[in-house]
Design a protein around this motif. Structure first.
Motif, mmCIF file in Angstrom:
data_model
loop_
_atom_site.group_PDB
_atom_site.id
_atom_site.type_symbol
_atom_site.label_atom_id
_atom_site.label_comp_id
_atom_site.label_asym_id
_atom_site.label_seq_id
_atom_site.Cartn_x
_atom_site.Cartn_y
_atom_site.Cartn_z
ATOM 1 N N LEU A 1 -5.552 -0.476 -3.859
ATOM 2 C CA LEU A 1 -4.537 0.114 -4.743
ATOM 3 C C LEU A 1 -3.867 -0.978 -5.586
ATOM 4 C CD1 LEU A 1 -2.543 2.948 -2.931
ATOM 5 C CD2 LEU A 1 -3.831 3.073 -5.061
ATOM 6 N N GLU A 2 -3.686 -2.149 -4.967
ATOM 7 C CA GLU A 2 -3.084 -3.284 -5.682
ATOM 8 C C GLU A 2 -3.914 -3.653 -6.909
ATOM 9 O OE1 GLU A 2 -0.482 -5.157 -5.346
ATOM 10 O OE2 GLU A 2 0.395 -4.390 -3.486
ATOM 11 N N ASN A 3 -5.248 -3.699 -6.701
ATOM 12 C CA ASN A 3 -6.142 -4.107 -7.786
ATOM 13 C C ASN A 3 -6.218 -3.046 -8.882
ATOM 14 O OD1 ASN A 3 -7.749 -5.018 -4.965
ATOM 15 N ND2 ASN A 3 -7.206 -6.619 -6.430
ATOM 16 N N LEU A 4 -6.130 -1.786 -8.446
ATOM 17 C CA LEU A 4 -6.291 -0.683 -9.403
ATOM 18 C C LEU A 4 -4.967 -0.265 -10.022
ATOM 19 C CD1 LEU A 4 -8.800 1.547 -7.402
ATOM 20 C CD2 LEU A 4 -9.301 -0.143 -9.158
ATOM 21 N N LYS A 5 -3.945 -1.006 -9.729
ATOM 22 C CA LYS A 5 -2.591 -0.615 -10.104
ATOM 23 C C LYS A 5 -2.464 -0.266 -11.594
ATOM 24 C CE LYS A 5 0.894 -3.381 -9.930
ATOM 25 N NZ LYS A 5 1.803 -4.454 -9.542
ATOM 26 N N ALA A 6 -3.093 -1.081 -12.434
ATOM 27 C CA ALA A 6 -2.969 -0.865 -13.879
ATOM 28 C C ALA A 6 -3.404 0.542 -14.284
ATOM 29 C CB ALA A 6 -3.807 -1.899 -14.625
ATOM 30 N N GLN B 1 0.820 -1.220 0.000
ATOM 31 C CA GLN B 1 0.000 0.000 0.000
ATOM 32 C C GLN B 1 0.847 1.260 0.000
ATOM 33 O OE1 GLN B 1 -3.498 0.409 -0.062
ATOM 34 N NE2 GLN B 1 -3.375 -1.706 -0.747
ATOM 35 N N GLY B 2 1.775 1.299 0.934
ATOM 36 C CA GLY B 2 2.601 2.507 1.075
ATOM 37 C C GLY B 2 3.344 2.820 -0.204
ATOM 38 N N ALA B 3 3.976 1.796 -0.774
ATOM 39 C CA ALA B 3 4.748 1.994 -1.989
ATOM 40 C C ALA B 3 3.859 2.412 -3.152
ATOM 41 C CB ALA B 3 5.485 0.713 -2.346
ATOM 42 N N LEU B 4 2.720 1.758 -3.229
ATOM 43 C CA LEU B 4 1.780 2.096 -4.307
ATOM 44 C C LEU B 4 1.326 3.539 -4.189
ATOM 45 C CD1 LEU B 4 -0.367 -1.149 -4.461
ATOM 46 C CD2 LEU B 4 1.076 -0.246 -6.286
ATOM 47 N N LYS B 5 1.011 3.909 -2.948
ATOM 48 C CA LYS B 5 0.537 5.271 -2.681
ATOM 49 C C LYS B 5 1.622 6.275 -3.085
ATOM 50 C CE LYS B 5 -2.490 8.060 -0.746
ATOM 51 N NZ LYS B 5 -3.607 8.350 -1.630
ATOM 52 N N LYS B 6 2.825 5.937 -2.656
ATOM 53 C CA LYS B 6 3.957 6.814 -2.931
ATOM 54 C C LYS B 6 4.193 6.906 -4.443
ATOM 55 C CE LYS B 6 8.676 7.333 -1.294
ATOM 56 N NZ LYS B 6 9.795 6.549 -0.747
ATOM 57 N N ALA B 7 4.147 5.721 -5.078
ATOM 58 C CA ALA B 7 4.349 5.673 -6.528
ATOM 59 C C ALA B 7 3.278 6.493 -7.249
ATOM 60 C CB ALA B 7 4.290 4.230 -7.009
ATOM 61 N N PHE B 8 2.065 6.344 -6.747
ATOM 62 C CA PHE B 8 0.951 7.100 -7.331
ATOM 63 C C PHE B 8 1.222 8.601 -7.250
ATOM 64 C CE2 PHE B 8 -3.005 9.429 -6.528
ATOM 65 C CZ PHE B 8 -3.657 9.198 -7.719
ATOM 66 N N GLU B 9 1.605 9.042 -6.063
ATOM 67 C CA GLU B 9 1.848 10.478 -5.868
ATOM 68 C C GLU B 9 2.996 10.962 -6.752
ATOM 69 O OE1 GLU B 9 -0.073 12.469 -4.443
ATOM 70 O OE2 GLU B 9 -1.347 11.015 -3.395
ATOM 71 N N GLU B 10 4.065 10.138 -6.840
ATOM 72 C CA GLU B 10 5.219 10.526 -7.657
ATOM 73 C C GLU B 10 4.826 10.659 -9.126
ATOM 74 O OE1 GLU B 10 8.292 11.363 -6.858
ATOM 75 O OE2 GLU B 10 7.952 11.091 -4.701
ATOM 76 N N LEU B 11 4.078 9.639 -9.618
ATOM 77 C CA LEU B 11 3.665 9.660 -11.027
ATOM 78 C C LEU B 11 2.723 10.834 -11.293
ATOM 79 C CD1 LEU B 11 3.750 8.295 -13.785
ATOM 80 C CD2 LEU B 11 1.803 6.899 -13.096
ATOM 81 N N LYS B 12 1.847 11.062 -10.323
ATOM 82 C CA LYS B 12 0.898 12.176 -10.454
ATOM 83 C C LYS B 12 1.650 13.503 -10.597
ATOM 84 C CE LYS B 12 -2.915 14.327 -7.980
ATOM 85 N NZ LYS B 12 -3.601 14.352 -6.696
ATOM 86 N N LYS B 13 2.661 13.654 -9.719
ATOM 87 C CA LYS B 13 3.457 14.879 -9.743
ATOM 88 C C LYS B 13 4.146 15.030 -11.103
ATOM 89 C CE LYS B 13 5.726 15.410 -5.815
ATOM 90 N NZ LYS B 13 6.931 15.152 -4.997
#
Lengths: 510, 71
Positions: free
Chosen positions: A299-304, A197-209
């Motif tokens: 977040l795992e499921n929605l990763k794609a 979760q944490g990594a996904l969240k972080k990755a999401f924020e980084e990609l968003k930025k």
């Protein structure tokens, strides 16, 4: 056949299976189950239920495959007793007899064999990052920190995954192993996926930025949604609840759906969604809009939907794309890149239906306005026509009355003339009658005179003397006998008396 | 009325007057008296026919004219 070889073979099989099914490796089998299987080395199906982690579903799905694999490993090891070094050397032509390699040959031989490992999927934590302009080095470490795997990521993949390369991030890499000419061993990274979760969240924020800076989310870039979308390209899984929710809430407004089945989870999700977007764009010119939906999940499921490839596919779509991904709280990278996004598949369907309802309302309003305008128009022209008719009647009446007056005048004049003529005629008539009267009087006067003359004549009639007793005597010659001298005795004579004639003879004369 | 007829009529009436005058004189003999009388009677007959005819004609004419006036 030792335990380690079997475990590694099982693990490799597991990772390849996970990759091909688009699942996380632990979802196939976790390491504990693999270890237990390697220790037991089952050869029959009925041995599997005794191993921890083998449920009936897994036995049915993977049982035979695993037993075959285990059998293959055991026969391979029994029959293949060749010296690995000798085998390596045999692959080198020319110098095979010398048994001595040059350094570059050695590295080539090693790399050749390393390449046979194909793609390895490794989970670990990113450390010791050394980012350059277009590439990066880092070490992937396990939790204890005792094992380190040097990694290299080249230009193309670095651009794609640089937002994930941060200290301490838990990731799963897909990579091939190789030795560089300096002798440095490294994992050549093909793909990095955040784990947890944490990594996904972080990755999401980084990609968003990152994407925000590149303008992926700019409203100016986004396409205007069609006002009346009818032909809809629908991208989702045919199995999920999303398609059911979407179709149930899309009211019957004559929508035509071009459905593309895709994986919405796992490694195949991103390529299958990207291909679906491309197919719809290329093969269906009649489409108005693309709808990309997926039901709720972690977040795992929605990763794609939080991958940059999805973002790229969405922003380069010719057709406008709207999304409805996950639950109400979830906002994915796909959502942010889409031309419009909605909280759920149901909300997306509702939006499309409401668009139609709004359009129908607008049309009805326009219809009312149009009818009203036409009525106004008709009323206006009716008024105009009435006015013109009134004018016409007025003018015509005036004209008629003018002519009537003339006719009356002429009639009067004519009547006068006729009357005068008649009068003149009557006067002449009277004159004529008067003249006739004069003549009549004249005639009557003469009649009177004639009658007087008749009376006188009657009185003077010599025969009157006969009536008084006088007679007239005639000889045979008819002569009046006035003297006796005129007759002889025996002469025949005629004596006329009042009422007749007597014939006799002269007897005597004196 | 035509002039010739008028003249004839006037002449006939004058003849009649002469006959009456002659008959009135004493010295007329009975023979010529009868002759003259017959002549007079003829004249009277003639005159009467002519005058009656004229009267009829004029009466008719008058009636016609008066009818025309009424129309």
């Amino acid at each position: 056949m030792n335990y380690d070889d079997i475990f590694h073979a099982l693990r490799q099989w597991r990772n390849e299976k996970a990759f091909s099914e688009g699942k996380q490796p632990f979802m196939i089998f976790n390491n504990a189950t693999l270890k237990a299987t390697a220790e037991t080395q089952p050869s029959q199906l009925d041995q599997l239920p005794n191993i921890k982690g083998w449920g009936p579903a897994k036995i049915q799905k993977y049982g035979h495959e695993i037993l075959e694999l285990l059998e293959k490993i055991s026969t391979d090891t029994t029959h293949n007793t060749k010296d690995p070094q000798q085998e390596l050397i045999n692959t080198i032509p020319e110098r095979s007899n010398k048994h001595i390699l040059s350094v570059d040959e050695c590295i080539n031989v090693i790399n050749k064999h390393l390449n046979e490992l194909v793609i390895l999927q490794v989970q670990g934590e990113i450390n010791d990052i050394s980012k350059r302009n277009r590439y990066a080095f880092f070490n992937l470490k396990d939790k204890s920190g005792a094992y380190t795997l040097p990694c290299f990521i080249g230009w193309h993949n670095f651009e794609k995954y640089k937002h994930l390369i941060t200290e301490g991030t838990e990731v799963m890499i897909s990579a091939s192993a190789s030795i560089y000419k300096t002798g440095r061993f490294s994992m050549d990274i093909k793909r990095i996926e955040p784990i947890g979760q944490g990594a996904l969240k972080k990755a999401f924020e980084e990609l968003k930025k990152k994407l925000e800076i590149r303008g992926y989310f700019d409203t100016t870039r986004k396409q205007t949604l069609p006002q009346n979308p009818t032909n809809i390209g629908l991208i989702t899984s045919q199995h999920g609840a999303a398609i059911k929710d979407f179709k149930q809430n899309l009211k019957n407004f004559g929508f035509k759906i071009f459905f593309e089945h895709v994986y919405v989870e796992g490694d195949n999700a991103v390529p299958s969604i990207n291909e679906a977007i491309q197919r719809l764009n290329i093969n269906h010119p009649e489409l108005d809009i693309i709808v990309l939906i997926r039901g709720g999940g972690g977040l795992e499921n929605l990763k794609a939907f939080n991958e940059q490839e999805i973002a790229d596919a969405i922003i380069s779509s010719r057709l406008p794309i709207i999304t409805g991904i996950g639950h109400e709280k979830d906002i994915s990278i796909a959502d942010l890149c889409a031309d419009a996004y909605f909280s759920t598949p149901t909300a997306t369907a509702n939006f499309l239906s409401q668009q139609k309802e709004l359009l129908i309302q607008q049309y009805q309003q326009k219809n009312i306005e149009l009818i009203s305008a036409i009525q106004d128009y008709i009323q206006h022209y009716n008024y105009e026509i009435d006015l013109q008719r009134h004018h016409l009647i007025q003018n015509y009446t005036r004209l008629i009355s003018l002519h009537n007056n003339k006719i009356t005048l002429y009639t009067t004049q004519l009547t006068h003339i006729v009357e005068r003529l008649v009068h003149q005629l009557r006067a002449k008539h009277y004159v004529l009658i008067e003249k006739v009267n004069v003549y009549l009087q004249y005639i009557r006067l003469h009649l009177h005179k004639t009658e007087l003359a008749q009376e006188l004549l009657t009185q003077l009639n010599p025969k009157k003397l006969l009536e008084k007793g006088y007679s007239i005597v005639y000889n045979t010659k008819g002569e009046i006998i006035r003297s006796i001298k005129n007759v002889k005795v025996n002469d025949s004579i005629q004596i006329q008396v009042g009422d007749g004639t007597i014939t006799t003879h002269v007897i005597n004369k004196k | 009325m035509p002039k010739k007829k008028e003249q004839d009529l006037n002449k006939a009436l004058q003849q009649l007057e002469k006959i009456i005058e002659d008959l009135n004189s004493q010295n007329i003999d009975i023979e010529s008296g009868l002759k003259k009388f017959k002549e007079g009677a003829e004249l009277i007959k003639l005159c009467k026919i002519k005058l009656k005819k004229a009267e009829n004609e004029f009466t008719n004419l008058k009636e016609e004219l008066e009818n025309d006036l009424d129309d």
